[in-house]
Design a protein around this motif. Sequence first.
Motif, PDB file in Angstrom:
ATOM      1  N   GLY A   5       0.841  -1.190   0.000  1.00 12.05           N
ATOM      2  CA  GLY A   5       0.000   0.000   0.000  1.00 12.05           C
ATOM      3  C   GLY A   5       0.872   1.234   0.000  1.00 12.05           C
ATOM      4  N   THR A   6       0.612   2.139   0.927  1.00 10.74           N
ATOM      5  CA  THR A   6       1.448   3.327   1.069  1.00 10.74           C
ATOM      6  C   THR A   6       2.677   3.053   1.922  1.00 10.74           C
ATOM      7  N   GLY A   7       2.770   1.837   2.463  1.00 11.05           N
ATOM      8  CA  GLY A   7       3.866   1.514   3.371  1.00 11.05           C
ATOM      9  C   GLY A   7       3.531   1.793   4.819  1.00 11.05           C
ATOM     10  N   LEU A   8       2.385   2.431   5.080  1.00 13.00           N
ATOM     11  CA  LEU A   8       1.971   2.768   6.451  1.00 13.00           C
ATOM     12  C   LEU A   8       0.621   2.179   6.807  1.00 13.00           C
ATOM     13  N   ASP A   9      -0.020   1.493   5.857  1.00 11.54           N
ATOM     14  CA  ASP A   9      -1.366   0.978   6.123  1.00 11.54           C
ATOM     15  C   ASP A   9      -1.365  -0.033   7.269  1.00 11.54           C
ATOM     16  N   LEU A  10      -0.538  -1.070   7.164  1.00 10.82           N
ATOM     17  CA  LEU A  10      -0.527  -2.107   8.199  1.00 10.82           C
ATOM     18  C   LEU A  10      -0.002  -1.584   9.546  1.00 10.82           C
ATOM     19  N   PRO A  11       1.051  -0.725   9.582  1.00  7.88           N
ATOM     20  CA  PRO A  11       1.419  -0.150  10.884  1.00  7.88           C
ATOM     21  C   PRO A  11       0.289   0.640  11.534  1.00  7.88           C
ATOM     22  N   ILE A  12      -0.481   1.396  10.739  1.00  6.15           N
ATOM     23  CA  ILE A  12      -1.614   2.148  11.291  1.00  6.15           C
ATOM     24  C   ILE A  12      -2.665   1.189  11.825  1.00  6.15           C
ATOM     25  N   VAL A  13      -2.949   0.113  11.052  1.00  3.20           N
ATOM     26  CA  VAL A  13      -3.950  -0.864  11.493  1.00  3.20           C
ATOM     27  C   VAL A  13      -3.518  -1.511  12.806  1.00  3.20           C
TER      28      VAL A  13
END
Length: 715
Positions: A665-673
């Motif tokens: 994704g943007t590279g931050l989707d899974l860390p945010i989740v």
Amino acid sequence: MKNLKSKGNNVFRALMWGCTFLVPQMIFAQATDTGHVYDANHLLAYTAAGFLIGVLILFFLSFIYHYREQDAAARNRSQYLRLSLVLQTGHLKLWLYDVGKRHYIELTETKGQGAEYDPIDFARFFNRDDFESLRKGIFDLCDKRSLSSSASLRSAAEGDEPVHYYEFSVTVAARGAQGRPVTLLCVQHDVTSEVTRKETVNQTLMRYHTVFNSSLVDMLYYDKQGVLRDINERACQAFNVPNREYVLNGSFLLENNPMYNGIPLDKLENSRTSTIINFRDFQDNVYQLDDFRLSGKIYYESTINPIRDEHGRLEGVYMAGRNVTEMVESFHRQQETIRQLREATNSIQKYVDNINYALQVSGVLLVNYNPSTYTLEVSNDINRSQLRMSQLRCIRLGTPRFHRQISSALNRMDHLTTRPIELNVETELRDKKGRQLWLLFSMVPLKDEQGRVVRYFGLCRNMTDMVETEQRLAVETKKAQETEELKQSFLTNMSYEIRTPLNTVVGFAELFETEHDEADEPLFVEEIKRNSNSLLQLVNDILFLSRLDAHMIEYNKTPFDFALVFDSHCQMGWSGVKPTVKTIIENPYEHLVVNIDQEQLGKVIEKLCANAVSYTDEGTIRAKYEYRHGELTFSIEDTGAGIDEATLPHVFDRFARNGQQKLCGTGLDLPIVQTLVQQMGGTIEIQSELGKGSTAWVIIPCEAQTIEKRRDMLL
């Protein structure tokens, strides 16, 4: 009884009437015709008269016998009734002993014989040794060696049953030929209560006399009128009493006791006193009698304890005390001696105290090692050694990684090295904070007059705080370096990821200023718009992640129907799905009202769906959820490219890339989740296999207010 007497009188009157009627006729017949007295008619008349008189006499005697038998039975019943009352009142029981059969027969209270026991069965009721004494007494009676016997027996103890005590009295009830006893009468008296009471009284008296007379203090007892009733030998010695009975004559009162505080007896409470008694002040007191005159001053400690019954009435007063004159005078002498010694050693003690104070304040310990005895002495007092340890104990004092260093230092001192020894070791000891102590030993050799090393003297300092500070500093330095590296890596990745779409936008914008085909302009505009959206999404994710890291996101739990919004959040996340991908939503509930933050939960669902779309070019993407045991569980499953084993542990890292160096994704989707789920108290897990797809599970605890499953799902 009255009816029997009336019938007897009637029979007697009938008998007398018959005699009165027949006798005169017989006399008249004899007088009128004496010549025919012995003829047949006269003989028949005499025979009939005699027979009638005999019948009447036999009837009368039979009636008298019956009357006497009933009278005797009535008297026997009365006596048995009295006997029953006596047996019940006196806890008595009667037995008959048949000498011939040697059987014991129980006599009941209703004039009859009860159970019959042979000697073996009868002996089971009693203690075996006690029963032998009863048998011996019975044999003595049978052999005419005694006229009566008695024995004390205890009942046989079975289980938790209490032991009963009996007194047996045996006498002869009937004798046979030559006066030998045939039947013996045994009277069994239950004396359990008397024995128990006597034992209780004896034990109480024994304890009382033992405590009272063997006490190591003076003991006096006064009755409720305050009159002295008992005194032990120690008190007699303390008050110079020549004879104990002399002071128990009723003339010695509590109010005359100098240790008594004068409180009225009815208000007396437990009290303890320390008294200085000067007997010169008791000129008219009983303590100045010639028999036991006391003089001088004594120091006396005493306690006064009133004894009251359950209603609070005074029953007596106990006084316990001791003469502490010798102790006090000895204490005074010792105090004077101590004062003199203290003054003599004051200057030396001050010097020693100053050194010890310096050691205690600084936390430094004195250390001595003697090579001749192989012992290490440690102390924080210059005058004495507080701890003495062998070499083995010294080695074990340190942690395993310092055993070799401690052994090497001890070996050098055993070989009388002239060089100083300095060693900083981690020990197995712990301080009040639970930390392992670090001790720094600094030792120097002490030599004799010939220059030979005699022992080693030094200091031991606690270096725990310093070592801990250094360790913390190293840890914090490492953390700072890691944070700085992470920050630099994040800034590098972020700047790279921002520059990539930004350069694309700038590049396509510059193409408008150069010579180009007008047919390409829609493509330029589309690329600019797509990269601008990517750049905007990246900036929004960075800002949102910064707020998450600073815990600035507020979670507002409100009830909402998750079954109605699940589909919409999934569709929003699948907005960029390719036509070759089939999306499936499994919604098993008609209504599921849960108390949770809808906005943040929706972001989690949308980003997971978008992540599944980015990995899936064809196949299916399936979304489903379930509520069980206070937890909302939903999963997003795809049949896309999957994640390789090397990348899977790092999927929640920021700007993580797969094996093809492609951003998730943007590279931050899974860390945010992950951060959102954790801050909502839940957990997230991703399983994936390269080439077969991925599955993300999210579990969030929440409270369900309404649960209604779909009917078609139930069927």
